[in-house]
Write an enzyme that holds these catalytic residues in place. Structure first.
Site, mmCIF file in Angstrom:
data_model
loop_
_atom_site.group_PDB
_atom_site.id
_atom_site.type_symbol
_atom_site.label_atom_id
_atom_site.label_comp_id
_atom_site.label_asym_id
_atom_site.label_seq_id
_atom_site.Cartn_x
_atom_site.Cartn_y
_atom_site.Cartn_z
ATOM 1 C CE1 TYR A 87 -3.064 -2.971 0.190
ATOM 2 C CE2 TYR A 87 -3.492 -2.496 2.500
ATOM 3 C CZ TYR A 87 -3.724 -3.257 1.379
ATOM 4 O OH TYR A 87 -4.614 -4.298 1.441
ATOM 5 N N PRO B 238 -16.506 -3.837 0.986
ATOM 6 C CG PRO B 238 -16.779 -2.504 2.862
ATOM 7 C CD PRO B 238 -15.728 -3.000 1.927
ATOM 8 C CG LEU B 239 -20.928 -0.057 -0.036
ATOM 9 C CD1 LEU B 239 -20.892 1.459 -0.171
ATOM 10 C CD2 LEU B 239 -22.353 -0.550 -0.235
ATOM 11 N N GLY B 240 -18.816 -3.653 -2.686
ATOM 12 C CA GLY B 240 -18.537 -4.122 -4.042
ATOM 13 C C GLY B 240 -19.579 -5.084 -4.551
ATOM 14 N N GLY B 241 -19.412 -5.471 -5.812
ATOM 15 C CA GLY B 241 -20.273 -6.491 -6.380
ATOM 16 C C GLY B 241 -20.913 -6.085 -7.693
#
Length: 288
Positions: free
Chosen positions: A69, A215-218
């Site tokens: 990172y 966590p908001l992916g997809g």
């Protein structure tokens, strides 16, 4: 001592990693405190330092990072902001990726690279031992025995306390378990992206922490609409509901909410205070 209201992360409950590292289940992912493309320093160095200091004030005692990172920037900022570390703070880092430019992540599981990565992380984080060191990826260009043996030996030497894996299948976890105890798995997972349900179930059954990223992916429009509906019902942000759902989905779950903004960090951590209702779980069913 701060109250629960001042430390909302504590309301998520706790999880124990490797049998001896107990942390609050609302954690922080330190990828976003770097520059665009996860490359170079942040645009606002002082804000990045404020974010890191605020994590512990909010009750977060697990921070996830990686040598890639920045590269190196995230680990350096963590040490700058928080060293000497609070007694209960656990820092998990990862090795196994190269950086050739913004948003470029070639895999390198060679022993030589992992040796350099681990030694670099120890130095940057100012630690004698990494509490949780995760293999960033299995490398299909290198025999798995090479990197799994290295991790086992580094643990035996005391440089690593516990070992985890990232973006792996159940079969890969089982392969690694022939070399060492796997205490955590960090895979992409969200309400709208549940392709790793079999891995989550395996983690639950075997006492392995599951650390979901993105966590908001997809990209699932139906899932996005469901999250939005539940968020409106609670007067919450969609990110808060996505995190609350992860916490409800499994006791093995250890969400890492990443941001480069103190304001967003404070919003995200409030997800630990949200209890999803039966109506919410009809709109956003838990994993089967």
């Amino acid at each position: 001592m701060q109250s629960v209201d001042q430390q909302p992360a504590a309301q998520a409950g706790t999880i124990t990693i490797g049998g001896d590292l107990t942390v609050n289940r609302m954690a922080y992912g330190a990828m976003r405190i770097t520059g665009d493309g996860i490359w170079g320093p942040p645009k606002d160095h002082d804000e990045a330092i404020r974010v890191l200091k605020r994590t512990t004030e909010l009750g977060i005692n697990f921070i996830d990072t990686a040598d890639s990172y920045g590269p190196y920037v995230s680990e350096e900022l963590i040490a700058e902001a928080l060293y000497p570390y609070p007694k209960d703070l656990i820092i998990g880092t990862k090795g196994g990726l190269l950086r050739t430019g913004p948003n470029q992540w070639p895999v390198d599981g060679s022993r030589k690279h992992l040796e350099e990565a681990l030694e670099g992380s120890l130095k940057r984080l100012k630690l004698n031992q990494i509490d949780l060191y995760q293999l960033h990826r299995f490398d299909d260009k290198v025999p798995s025995k090479e990197y799994l043996t290295f991790l086992k030996e580094a643990q035996q030497e005391g440089k690593i306390r516990h070992i985890g894996l990232s973006e792996v299948s159940v079969e890969q976890i089982k392969e690694a378990q022939e070399y060492f105890d796997v205490v955590s798995v960090q895979n992409m997972y969200s309400f709208g992206q549940q392709k790793w349900n079999s891995v989550l179930q395996y983690c639950e059954e075997n006492g392995i922490a599951f650390i979901p990223w993105y966590p908001l992916g997809g990209g699932d429009l139906g899932a996005e609409n469901a999250v939005k509906k539940v968020a409106e019902r609670h007067g919450a942000t969609e990110f808060q509901i996505a995190l609350a759902w992860l916490l409800a989905a499994s006791p093995a779950m250890l969400p890492i909410a990443g941001t480069s903004s103190v304001k967003h960090l404070e919003e995200n951590v409030q997800a630990a205070t949200i209890k999803l209702t039966d109506d919410d779980l009809q709109d956003m069913p838990l994993p089967a």
